[in-house]
Write an enzyme that holds these catalytic residues in place. Structure first.
Site, PDB file in Angstrom:
ATOM      1  N   ASN A   1      -8.291  -2.801  -2.848  1.00 48.44           N
ATOM      2  CA  ASN A   1      -9.703  -2.549  -2.541  1.00 48.44           C
ATOM      3  C   ASN A   1     -10.055  -1.062  -2.607  1.00 48.44           C
ATOM      4  O   ASN A   1     -11.219  -0.701  -2.733  1.00 48.44           O
ATOM      5  CB  ASN A   1     -10.094  -3.138  -1.179  1.00 48.44           C
ATOM      6  CG  ASN A   1      -9.322  -2.539  -0.030  1.00 48.44           C
ATOM      7  OD1 ASN A   1      -8.086  -2.532  -0.034  1.00 48.44           O
ATOM      8  ND2 ASN A   1     -10.015  -2.029   0.965  1.00 48.44           N
ATOM      9  N   HIS A   2      -9.034  -0.183  -2.569  1.00 49.71           N
ATOM     10  CA  HIS A   2      -9.323   1.257  -2.689  1.00 49.71           C
ATOM     11  C   HIS A   2      -9.395   1.733  -4.139  1.00 49.71           C
ATOM     12  O   HIS A   2      -9.767   2.877  -4.386  1.00 49.71           O
ATOM     13  CB  HIS A   2      -8.307   2.085  -1.894  1.00 49.71           C
ATOM     14  CG  HIS A   2      -8.595   2.072  -0.428  1.00 49.71           C
ATOM     15  ND1 HIS A   2      -9.215   3.111   0.233  1.00 49.71           N
ATOM     16  CD2 HIS A   2      -8.379   1.114   0.509  1.00 49.71           C
ATOM     17  CE1 HIS A   2      -9.361   2.796   1.508  1.00 49.71           C
ATOM     18  NE2 HIS A   2      -8.861   1.591   1.702  1.00 49.71           N
TER      19      HIS A   2
ATOM     20  N   HIS B   1      -3.749  -8.223  -3.613  1.00 49.81           N
ATOM     21  CA  HIS B   1      -3.823  -7.193  -2.582  1.00 49.81           C
ATOM     22  C   HIS B   1      -4.244  -7.758  -1.225  1.00 49.81           C
ATOM     23  O   HIS B   1      -3.637  -7.464  -0.202  1.00 49.81           O
ATOM     24  CB  HIS B   1      -4.789  -6.077  -2.994  1.00 49.81           C
ATOM     25  CG  HIS B   1      -4.874  -5.002  -1.958  1.00 49.81           C
ATOM     26  ND1 HIS B   1      -3.834  -4.130  -1.732  1.00 49.81           N
ATOM     27  CD2 HIS B   1      -5.840  -4.688  -1.050  1.00 49.81           C
ATOM     28  CE1 HIS B   1      -4.165  -3.325  -0.730  1.00 49.81           C
ATOM     29  NE2 HIS B   1      -5.369  -3.639  -0.305  1.00 49.81           N
TER      30      HIS B   1
ATOM     31  N   HIS C   1      -2.446  -4.812   2.177  1.00 50.63           N
ATOM     32  CA  HIS C   1      -3.776  -4.645   2.779  1.00 50.63           C
ATOM     33  C   HIS C   1      -3.801  -4.412   4.289  1.00 50.63           C
ATOM     34  O   HIS C   1      -4.813  -3.991   4.822  1.00 50.63           O
ATOM     35  CB  HIS C   1      -4.625  -5.877   2.419  1.00 50.63           C
ATOM     36  CG  HIS C   1      -6.111  -5.741   2.596  1.00 50.63           C
ATOM     37  ND1 HIS C   1      -6.815  -4.608   2.254  1.00 50.63           N
ATOM     38  CD2 HIS C   1      -7.045  -6.623   3.061  1.00 50.63           C
ATOM     39  CE1 HIS C   1      -8.110  -4.805   2.509  1.00 50.63           C
ATOM     40  NE2 HIS C   1      -8.263  -6.008   2.995  1.00 50.63           N
TER      41      HIS C   1
ATOM     42  N   ASP D   1       0.820  -1.217   0.000  1.00 51.53           N
ATOM     43  CA  ASP D   1       0.000   0.000   0.000  1.00 51.53           C
ATOM     44  C   ASP D   1       0.856   1.271   0.000  1.00 51.53           C
ATOM     45  O   ASP D   1       1.853   1.352   0.718  1.00 51.53           O
ATOM     46  CB  ASP D   1      -0.891   0.043   1.254  1.00 51.53           C
ATOM     47  CG  ASP D   1      -1.883  -1.109   1.323  1.00 51.53           C
ATOM     48  OD1 ASP D   1      -1.585  -2.193   0.802  1.00 51.53           O
ATOM     49  OD2 ASP D   1      -2.956  -0.920   1.936  1.00 51.53           O
TER      50      ASP D   1
ATOM     51  N   HIS E   1      -1.167   4.550  -0.542  1.00 51.33           N
ATOM     52  CA  HIS E   1      -2.192   5.458   0.000  1.00 51.33           C
ATOM     53  C   HIS E   1      -1.840   6.943  -0.091  1.00 51.33           C
ATOM     54  O   HIS E   1      -1.896   7.664   0.911  1.00 51.33           O
ATOM     55  CB  HIS E   1      -2.522   5.081   1.445  1.00 51.33           C
ATOM     56  CG  HIS E   1      -3.483   3.929   1.543  1.00 51.33           C
ATOM     57  ND1 HIS E   1      -4.737   3.947   0.960  1.00 51.33           N
ATOM     58  CD2 HIS E   1      -3.372   2.711   2.137  1.00 51.33           C
ATOM     59  CE1 HIS E   1      -5.351   2.801   1.195  1.00 51.33           C
ATOM     60  NE2 HIS E   1      -4.544   2.027   1.900  1.00 51.33           N
TER      61      HIS E   1
ATOM     62  N   ASP F   1      -3.900  -0.178  -3.686  1.00 50.00           N
ATOM     63  CA  ASP F   1      -4.121   0.884  -2.694  1.00 50.00           C
ATOM     64  C   ASP F   1      -3.160   2.048  -2.900  1.00 50.00           C
ATOM     65  O   ASP F   1      -2.339   2.374  -2.037  1.00 50.00           O
ATOM     66  CB  ASP F   1      -4.091   0.346  -1.255  1.00 50.00           C
ATOM     67  CG  ASP F   1      -5.415  -0.310  -0.871  1.00 50.00           C
ATOM     68  OD1 ASP F   1      -6.241  -0.577  -1.775  1.00 50.00           O
ATOM     69  OD2 ASP F   1      -5.635  -0.569   0.332  1.00 50.00           O
TER      70      ASP F   1
END
Length: 316
Positions: free
Chosen positions: A139-140, A187, A262, A79, A81, A107
């Site tokens: 998932n984002h 992920h 994740h 990730d 982000h 992500d």
């Protein structure tokens, strides 16, 4: 399965972005390294440039399989982000493409301050080095999630909602898993529905992430030391899976390791199930709220895995 496009068609699609334009976008994004951390400075990209990044990368994602089959040596990142400065630190550490091959586990957006720079940089590299640089879906990378956790607001504040929708169309075409010899990457994790990798290969895109089922689990599930078999997931989505489930899955599919992201882990990476699962998380000081390190996993030609660590910053 869809036939591979004819070479001239492929040429046509990937030629949609002028190399000079692409290189200039990458140059502006890399130059951000020279700005003072925390200055609040942003990289200026035009809406037209960003739309082009989305359109051209989307074509490349669709030309490549939904289950990527990649070769070592390669570096794997978890990730990000929207922590764009940390993404640049990862590349400084591992080498900017094409000095190294990369696989990112999803992500890219939400939570951090610079989701737009982060995703644009990654898409630009995907276009420039389509056979050396790979991005999976997290998932984002899903409208119903990034509508809430920051990306929508960032797009709306800096550009408009239309641009957010264009990103959604692009995200809906991302691959969901990758195989590097005997290492399966995704992920989130495995799924009670996943018996064979051909099930992943047969998924068609563009694709919205469903609320349950195979694709949902690949992006949402988590390993758990407290469960045998499959358990409920505190996230309210998908499942948790135990070490026994992992061992059975790997044996049945003749694999050695599951590599996933994740979850924030303190050292940037963490093994589970007797080193049959590894979690890689690449956003140090996640959200400014955690003291975690970030990590990148390097797989060499002989499939030996090692880790490079981005320490959390000292500053409070």
């Amino acid at each position: 399965m869809a036939e591979k496009p004819a070479p001239e068609q492929e040429q046509e699609q990937t030629r949609a972005m002028e190399p000079a334009v692409l290189d200039d976008i990458i140059r502006r994004l890399v130059e951000f390294r020279n700005t003072r951390p925390g200055s609040g400075k942003q990289v200026h990209l035009s809406e037209g440039e960003i739309r082009q990044l989305c359109a051209v990368s989307k074509d490349i994602f669709l030309q490549q399989p939904i289950l990527l089959e990649l070769e070592a040596p390669i570096k794997i990142c978890g990730d990000i982000h929207g922590q764009y400065s940390d993404l640049l630190r990862l590349f400084e550490y591992g080498g900017f493409p094409p000095d190294a091959n990369y696989l990112f586990l999803g992500d890219y957006v939400d939570r951090g301050k610079q989701s737009l720079e982060t995703i644009c940089f990654l898409l630009a590299y995907k276009i420039k080095y389509p056979e050396n640089f790979f991005l999976l879906r997290g998932n984002h990378e899903c409208a119903s999630i990034n509508r809430i956790y920051g990306f929508y607001d960032e797009c709306k504040r800096r550009f408009n909602v239309r641009l957010w929708k264009i990103f959604t169309d692009c995200f809906n075409c991302l691959p969901v898993a990758a195989l590097i010899d005997r290492i399966l990457c995704m992920h989130g994790g495995i799924s009670p529905e996943l018996m064979s990798l051909d099930q992943i290969r047969s998924i068609s895109r563009p694709l919205d992430i469903p609320d349950s089922g195979l694709v949902c689990d690949l992006l949402w599930s988590d390993p758990s030391g407290d469960v045998k078999g499959w358990g409920a997931n505190d996230r309210g989505v998908s499942y948790t899976f135990g070490a026994d489930t992992v061992a059975e899955f790997l044996q049945k599919n003749d694999m050695d390791l599951i590599c996933r992201a994740h979850q924030v882990v303190e050292d940037g990476y963490e093994f589970f199930a007797e080193r049959q699962v590894v979690t890689v998380f690449s956003a140090p000081n996640y959200c400014g709220e955690f003291d975690n390190a970030g990590a990148m996993m390097s797989i060499d030609e002989s499939l030996m895995c090692s880790f490079q660590i981005l320490k959390p910053s000292e500053k409070k």
